[in-house]
Design a protein around this motif. Structure first.
Motif, mmCIF file in Angstrom:
data_model
loop_
_atom_site.group_PDB
_atom_site.id
_atom_site.type_symbol
_atom_site.label_atom_id
_atom_site.label_comp_id
_atom_site.label_asym_id
_atom_site.label_seq_id
_atom_site.Cartn_x
_atom_site.Cartn_y
_atom_site.Cartn_z
ATOM 1 N N THR A 180 -11.798 -6.227 15.407
ATOM 2 C CA THR A 180 -11.650 -7.217 15.873
ATOM 3 C C THR A 180 -11.537 -7.948 14.217
ATOM 4 O O THR A 180 -11.143 -8.554 13.022
ATOM 5 N N GLN A 181 -12.318 -7.842 13.654
ATOM 6 C CA GLN A 181 -13.379 -8.855 12.443
ATOM 7 C C GLN A 181 -12.724 -7.976 11.512
ATOM 8 O O GLN A 181 -12.519 -8.643 10.386
ATOM 9 N N GLN A 182 -12.698 -6.397 11.475
ATOM 10 C CA GLN A 182 -12.268 -5.355 10.481
ATOM 11 C C GLN A 182 -10.630 -5.603 10.116
ATOM 12 O O GLN A 182 -10.302 -5.582 9.643
ATOM 13 N N LEU A 183 -9.913 -5.955 11.270
ATOM 14 C CA LEU A 183 -8.366 -5.981 11.623
ATOM 15 C C LEU A 183 -8.177 -7.348 10.388
ATOM 16 O O LEU A 183 -7.314 -7.138 9.602
ATOM 17 N N MET A 184 -9.164 -8.179 10.919
ATOM 18 C CA MET A 184 -8.169 -9.192 10.137
ATOM 19 C C MET A 184 -8.467 -9.463 8.511
ATOM 20 O O MET A 184 -7.664 -9.680 7.997
ATOM 21 N N ARG A 185 -10.025 -8.758 7.680
ATOM 22 C CA ARG A 185 -9.577 -8.429 6.462
ATOM 23 C C ARG A 185 -9.070 -8.157 6.202
ATOM 24 O O ARG A 185 -8.707 -7.963 5.289
ATOM 25 N N VAL A 186 -8.672 -6.347 6.878
ATOM 26 C CA VAL A 186 -7.947 -5.818 6.681
ATOM 27 C C VAL A 186 -6.572 -6.502 5.704
ATOM 28 O O VAL A 186 -5.900 -5.640 5.523
ATOM 29 N N TYR A 187 -5.604 -6.754 7.328
ATOM 30 C CA TYR A 187 -4.576 -7.771 6.925
ATOM 31 C C TYR A 187 -5.139 -8.286 5.698
ATOM 32 O O TYR A 187 -3.338 -8.517 5.364
ATOM 33 N N GLY A 188 -5.606 -9.778 5.303
ATOM 34 C CA GLY A 188 -5.628 -10.526 4.167
ATOM 35 C C GLY A 188 -5.449 -9.700 3.414
ATOM 36 O O GLY A 188 -5.157 -10.045 2.361
ATOM 37 N N ALA A 189 -6.874 -8.524 3.085
ATOM 38 C CA ALA A 189 -6.709 -7.733 1.853
ATOM 39 C C ALA A 189 -5.068 -7.116 1.656
ATOM 40 O O ALA A 189 -4.796 -6.884 0.682
ATOM 41 N N LEU A 190 -4.461 -6.716 2.802
ATOM 42 C CA LEU A 190 -3.218 -5.928 2.550
ATOM 43 C C LEU A 190 -2.213 -6.501 1.704
ATOM 44 O O LEU A 190 -1.284 -6.174 1.126
ATOM 45 N N MET A 191 -2.374 -7.840 2.539
ATOM 46 C CA MET A 191 -1.041 -9.407 1.843
ATOM 47 C C MET A 191 -1.186 -9.477 0.549
ATOM 48 O O MET A 191 -0.662 -9.784 -0.343
ATOM 49 N N LEU B 129 6.855 0.944 5.129
ATOM 50 C CA LEU B 129 6.376 0.853 4.423
ATOM 51 C C LEU B 129 4.726 0.929 5.147
ATOM 52 O O LEU B 129 5.061 0.171 5.455
ATOM 53 N N LEU B 130 4.214 2.022 5.246
ATOM 54 C CA LEU B 130 2.993 2.343 6.338
ATOM 55 C C LEU B 130 2.030 2.581 5.023
ATOM 56 O O LEU B 130 1.813 3.255 4.686
ATOM 57 N N PHE B 131 0.770 1.865 6.098
ATOM 58 C CA PHE B 131 -0.366 1.185 5.359
ATOM 59 C C PHE B 131 -1.257 2.315 6.571
ATOM 60 O O PHE B 131 -1.180 1.801 7.693
ATOM 61 N N ASP B 132 -2.364 2.603 6.676
ATOM 62 C CA ASP B 132 -3.883 2.357 6.739
ATOM 63 C C ASP B 132 -4.812 1.551 6.619
ATOM 64 O O ASP B 132 -5.167 1.737 5.145
ATOM 65 N N PRO B 133 -5.520 2.085 7.717
ATOM 66 C CA PRO B 133 -6.607 0.308 7.153
ATOM 67 C C PRO B 133 -7.728 0.843 6.697
ATOM 68 O O PRO B 133 -8.728 0.020 5.645
ATOM 69 N N HIS B 134 -7.800 1.996 6.435
ATOM 70 C CA HIS B 134 -8.485 2.677 5.167
ATOM 71 C C HIS B 134 -8.808 2.892 4.357
ATOM 72 O O HIS B 134 -9.363 3.947 3.318
ATOM 73 N N LYS B 135 -6.999 2.700 3.872
ATOM 74 C CA LYS B 135 -6.177 3.274 2.722
ATOM 75 C C LYS B 135 -5.531 2.115 1.923
ATOM 76 O O LYS B 135 -4.670 1.902 1.895
ATOM 77 N N LEU B 136 -6.030 0.662 1.393
ATOM 78 C CA LEU B 136 -5.348 0.176 0.939
ATOM 79 C C LEU B 136 -4.980 -0.241 -0.270
ATOM 80 O O LEU B 136 -4.087 -1.793 -0.668
ATOM 81 N N ASP B 137 -6.237 0.874 -0.862
ATOM 82 C CA ASP B 137 -5.194 1.104 -2.053
ATOM 83 C C ASP B 137 -4.233 1.223 -2.855
ATOM 84 O O ASP B 137 -3.663 2.220 -1.887
ATOM 85 N N VAL B 138 -3.531 0.194 -3.915
ATOM 86 C CA VAL B 138 -2.549 1.025 -3.918
ATOM 87 C C VAL B 138 -2.360 1.804 -5.244
ATOM 88 O O VAL B 138 -2.933 1.227 -6.347
ATOM 89 N N SER B 139 -1.971 3.003 -5.147
ATOM 90 C CA SER B 139 -2.666 4.313 -6.370
ATOM 91 C C SER B 139 -0.844 3.646 -7.582
ATOM 92 O O SER B 139 -0.925 2.656 -7.604
ATOM 93 N N ASP B 140 -1.567 4.664 -8.486
ATOM 94 C CA ASP B 140 -0.449 3.543 -9.873
ATOM 95 C C ASP B 140 1.074 4.532 -9.351
ATOM 96 O O ASP B 140 2.115 3.766 -9.684
ATOM 97 N N GLU B 141 0.640 5.710 -8.870
ATOM 98 C CA GLU B 141 2.105 6.546 -8.224
ATOM 99 C C GLU B 141 2.834 5.243 -6.941
ATOM 100 O O GLU B 141 4.039 4.920 -7.055
ATOM 101 N N PHE B 142 2.061 4.604 -6.739
ATOM 102 C CA PHE B 142 2.641 3.973 -4.943
ATOM 103 C C PHE B 142 2.855 2.791 -6.279
ATOM 104 O O PHE B 142 3.881 2.415 -5.191
ATOM 105 N N ARG B 143 2.198 2.353 -7.280
ATOM 106 C CA ARG B 143 3.086 1.441 -7.185
ATOM 107 C C ARG B 143 4.683 1.463 -8.043
ATOM 108 O O ARG B 143 5.348 0.506 -8.317
#
Length: 507
Positions: free
Chosen positions: A367-378, A328-342
């Motif tokens: 670095t700071q953004q990557l830490m937040r992106v990782y948390g939001a993704l999880m 499952l590939l994610f982009d740091p700028h596209k972390l939203d999980v759409s209805d179809e992706f769900r």
């Protein structure tokens, strides 16, 4: 880092010619494979301890197929020679800096005399035209033809590999049960030889422009036929990338009806899907071991309101059952999980052990953004996957940039290098674990077919012989949950009775 073939050691032309004579001598069935029994008889002539011979077999048969082809046999002979000279046999030996091509063939006690006797016996047989006993070919003997072996048929009484053993079990035991209770009409179409002989598959899923096609190009170090890359949804079809003699693209309608391809089940999704299905073939060492599946980008926002012309979720679920790994590939700028992706991720349930998450393009944030992106993704994945376990997430940037630029991320070069190595190590293990995965899927299918047979048998017994069929049928449909509970109680009672013979005797 490239994924290369495992457990293949080079040797000189002279040694290879000698090993070919030894291989033909050891191959008792003449099917182009050295089975376990053949190996025991042949390897014992090296006078090595049994533990050393076990290690030789384990390293040579890295794919765990239960037999050795000629290349793997050459590897085994090189390892036997090293063991005779005092080297410890293990996987680390393959990466050691040794002059492999100048290694002398091992000393096999009495082998030359036995080969000479065999040749003399064959000459006498040809001279006097001795009649050879031939087994009558049975119908089941054609079930065990493998593309990896020679064109000779394998007798059904001689199971020479785990794959052949699964074929035998399926065609003799499981398939008759499936056909009797119409398992193919309710759950899954019947399997063929191509389903057993197919290479392990890796499927990539994600929204558009998350780098799925670029990820495949990164692994192959080259493009594949029909590849398109862009910021817009460029990949509009399912593309299977596999090994072939030359570069070409095969339409989905053609590939779905080929008997030697494991994609006949996709015909159930109709011509609308087959027009969005394609096979790309190209010669590549990686594709000799695994097959890659590129998928269309999952839609989000207003785009997901536009219905596709085929069952996208159903197709991904079909591929998920066939695949050995799902990325499952994610982009740091596209972390939203759409209805179809769900819906797509929900269709992967039951295959959680195959799922890996890749946070791609991680070099585009600090670095700071990557830490937040990782948390939001999880956090997002925890809500969708609905599991308390932490999903393994690989962080990297898999693209066509030079290696120095591609791995120099916000957390430093070391983190990206380790993540790359971990992911590639996971991919390298796929051919080794393919046999275990095939056995696991076979067991799951057997259990599903057995449960299906219990349910259909129960419903059939509830139906009247002559009068009132329509009324009874509707009653059963309206109360399916209660009927399923009756089947469960019956199975529990049956298992209890089979495990307590003494109580049965008393009753």
């Amino acid at each position: 880092m490239e994924i290369t073939s495992v457990a293949l050691i080079p040797c000189s032309k002279e040694s290879k010619k000698l090993y070919l004579d030894w291989f033909n001598f050891a191959d008792s069935d003449g099917d182009g494979r050295i089975t376990g029994n053949d190996a025991i008889k042949f390897f014992n002539m090296s006078n090595l301890p049994r533990e050393d011979l076990k290690q030789v077999w384990a390293v040579a048969d890295a794919k765990r197929q239960g037999f050795l082809n000629f290349q793997e046999f050459c590897t085994a002979m090189q390892l036997v020679s090293l063991a005779q000279s005092g080297h410890a046999i293990n996987q680390d030996l393959l990466s050691a800096e040794l002059d492999w091509e100048n290694i002398e063939p091992p000393n096999m006690e009495g082998l030359n005399e036995k080969i000479v006797k065999k040749k003399i016996k064959l000459k006498k047989s040809e001279t006097f035209n001795e009649p050879k006993k031939q087994l009558q070919p049975t119908r089941s003997s054609y079930w065990f033809t493998s593309s990896r072996s020679s064109s000779k048929k394998i007798r059904s009484s001689s199971v020479t590999s785990i794959t052949d053993g699964l074929k035998r079990l399926y065609y003799q035991r499981l398939k008759p049960l499936e056909m009797t209770y119409h398992f193919n009409e309710f759950v899954s179409p019947p399997l063929g030889n191509s389903d057993f002989d197919a290479k392990p598959m890796v499927m990539l899923l994600g929204q558009y422009s998350t780098g799925k096609t670029t990820f495949i190009k990164h692994l192959l170090k080259s493009s594949y036929p029909g590849a398109h890359i862009g910021p817009e949804p460029t990949t509009d079809r399912f593309v299977v990338i596999m090994s072939g003699p030359d570069e070409r693209s095969i339409p989905g309608n053609t590939i779905a009806v080929q008997a030697d391809m494991p994609y006949s089940g996709l015909t159930a999704f109709g011509t609308a899907f087959l027009s969005k299905f394609e096979c790309s073939q190209m010669p590549h060492p990686l594709l000799e071991h695994i097959t890659l599946v590129d998928t269309p980008g999952v839609l989000s926002g207003e785009k997901q309101r536009t219905q596709r012309s085929y069952d996208f979720t159903g197709v991904t679920s079909w591929f998920a059952a066939k695949c050995d790994l799902i990325l499952l590939l994610f982009d740091p700028h596209k972390l939203d999980v759409s209805d179809e992706f769900r819906r797509v991720i929900s269709s992967l349930r039951g295959h959680d052990d195959k799922i890996r998450v890749v946070l791609n393009k991680a070099d585009q944030v600090d670095t700071q953004q990557l830490m937040r992106v990782y948390g939001a993704l999880m956090w997002s994945l925890g809500k969708v996957l609905n599991t308390p376990e932490v999903t393994r997430v690989y962080i990297g940037s898999f693209n066509d940039k030079p290696s120095d630029e591609a791995i120099d991320g916000p957390m430093g070069r070391e983190l990206f290098e380790r993540e790359h190595e971990d992911l590639l190590a996971d991919l390298k293990d796929i051919p080794k674990k393919a046999c275990d995965r095939r056995i696991n899927e076979f067991v799951k299918r057997s259990r599903a077919a057995k449960i299906h047979a219990y349910i259909i048998s129960h419903l059939k017994k509830e139906m009247p012989a002559l009068i009132g069929k329509a009324r009874t049928q509707q009653r059963l449909i309206d109360n399916l949950e209660d009927e399923f509970k009756k089947v469960v109680h019956f199975i529990f009672l049956l298992v209890f009775m089979l495990n307590t013979p003494f109580i049965l005797f008393i009753l």
